[in-house]
Design an enzyme around this catalytic site. Structure first.
Site, PDB file in Angstrom:
ATOM      1  N   GLY A  72       0.833  -1.203   0.000  1.00 57.90           N
ATOM      2  CA  GLY A  72       0.000   0.000   0.000  1.00 57.90           C
ATOM      3  C   GLY A  72       0.860   1.242   0.000  1.00 57.90           C
ATOM      4  N   CYS A 118       5.895  -0.209   7.291  1.00 62.77           N
ATOM      5  CA  CYS A 118       5.535   0.962   6.488  1.00 62.77           C
ATOM      6  C   CYS A 118       6.746   1.405   5.670  1.00 62.77           C
ATOM      7  CB  CYS A 118       5.098   2.094   7.427  1.00 62.77           C
ATOM      8  SG  CYS A 118       4.641   3.604   6.568  1.00 62.77           S
ATOM      9  N   LEU A 119       6.505   1.728   4.402  1.00 62.16           N
ATOM     10  CA  LEU A 119       7.606   2.169   3.543  1.00 62.16           C
ATOM     11  C   LEU A 119       8.235   3.459   4.067  1.00 62.16           C
ATOM     12  CD1 LEU A 119       6.043   1.452   0.020  1.00 62.16           C
ATOM     13  CD2 LEU A 119       7.667   0.049   1.313  1.00 62.16           C
ATOM     14  N   HIS A 160      -4.457   1.519   7.587  1.00 59.04           N
ATOM     15  CA  HIS A 160      -3.082   2.028   7.693  1.00 59.04           C
ATOM     16  C   HIS A 160      -2.871   3.183   6.695  1.00 59.04           C
ATOM     17  CE1 HIS A 160       1.466   1.324   7.968  1.00 59.04           C
ATOM     18  NE2 HIS A 160       1.340   2.071   6.892  1.00 59.04           N
ATOM     19  N   GLU A 161      -3.344   2.985   5.460  1.00 57.92           N
ATOM     20  CA  GLU A 161      -3.119   4.003   4.416  1.00 57.92           C
ATOM     21  C   GLU A 161      -3.976   5.247   4.656  1.00 57.92           C
ATOM     22  OE1 GLU A 161      -0.581   3.608   2.704  1.00 57.92           O
ATOM     23  OE2 GLU A 161      -0.330   1.464   3.083  1.00 57.92           O
ATOM     24  N   HIS A 164      -2.351   7.557   6.938  1.00 54.79           N
ATOM     25  CA  HIS A 164      -1.353   8.423   6.274  1.00 54.79           C
ATOM     26  C   HIS A 164      -2.006   9.720   5.784  1.00 54.79           C
ATOM     27  CE1 HIS A 164       2.383   6.213   6.219  1.00 54.79           C
ATOM     28  NE2 HIS A 164       1.819   5.127   5.710  1.00 54.79           N
TER      29      HIS A 164
HETATM   30 NI    NI Z   1       2.624   3.189   5.648  1.00 50.91          NI
END
Ligand code: NI
Length: 194
Positions: A72, A118-119, A160-161, A164
């Protein structure tokens, strides 16, 4: 100003970063902001225009996400503060989901503890508790509204997204001690990179 040669074309990064919807046919991997970058705390604005520039941005987000690799990516993470998310939780990476202007309804009182990464927080995986079953209502890249029920990994990923887009990160669910430990380790890493 920072100039960079790519495919024989000079790209002016100062323009690139100010206008994320640049003519991106040549450039598809977008830099991902990392915690504790304060820009990750920006609350994203709703998308109102569904045009080719938006669709190009979404293409680039998918390429960036698959390349990372991640399941994601929120536009916030590439410093575009609009309510756009790309998701693909399939194992074969062949089930892309475009999530624009999302709204979530929690369908259960049940919660589950799952390890999240998470990226924007590379290298760290921690348990987060979230509702297990949700209804997602959103628009696709053409502005068409859809509504789906999601559970398991997809439900977690969507929540989660969306966090953000609200300027929230999964580390916010951890104890201050844990969060600060991650912050100082990543700070150190970023200083070494410069
Ligand atoms: Ni993330």
């Amino acid at each position: 100003m920072y100039l960079y040669q790519y495919n024989g074309k000079i790209i002016d990064f100062s323009v690139l970063f100010l206008q994320p919807s640049f003519s991106a046919a040549t450039m598809s991997l977008l830099p991902i902001l990392e915690f504790p970058d304060p820009r990750l705390r920006t609350v994203a604005e709703p998308v109102t225009v569904f045009n080719d520039e938006l669709r190009q941005l979404i293409k680039d987000m998918f390429e960036t996400m698959y390349d990372a690799p991640g399941i994601g990516l929120a536009a916030t993470q590439i410093n575009v503060h609009q309510r756009i998310i790309t998701i693909d939780t399939s194992e074969e990476k062949n089930d892309p989901l475009v999530v624009i202007n999302p709204q979530v309804e929690i369908l259960t009182d049940e919660t589950e503890k799952q390890q999240e990464g998470c990226l924007s927080v590379p290298g760290y995986y921690e348990d987060v508790v979230r509702p297990t079953n949700i209804r997602l209502t959103a628009q696709d890249e053409h502005g068409k509204e859809y509504s789906i029920e999601a559970d398991d990994l997809l439900a977690i990923c969507v929540q989660h997204e969306i966090d953000h887009l609200e300027g929230k990160l999964f580390v916010d669910y951890l104890s201050p001690l844990k969060r600060n430990r991650i912050r100082s380790k990543l700070d150190k890493l970023h200083r070494q990179k410069v």
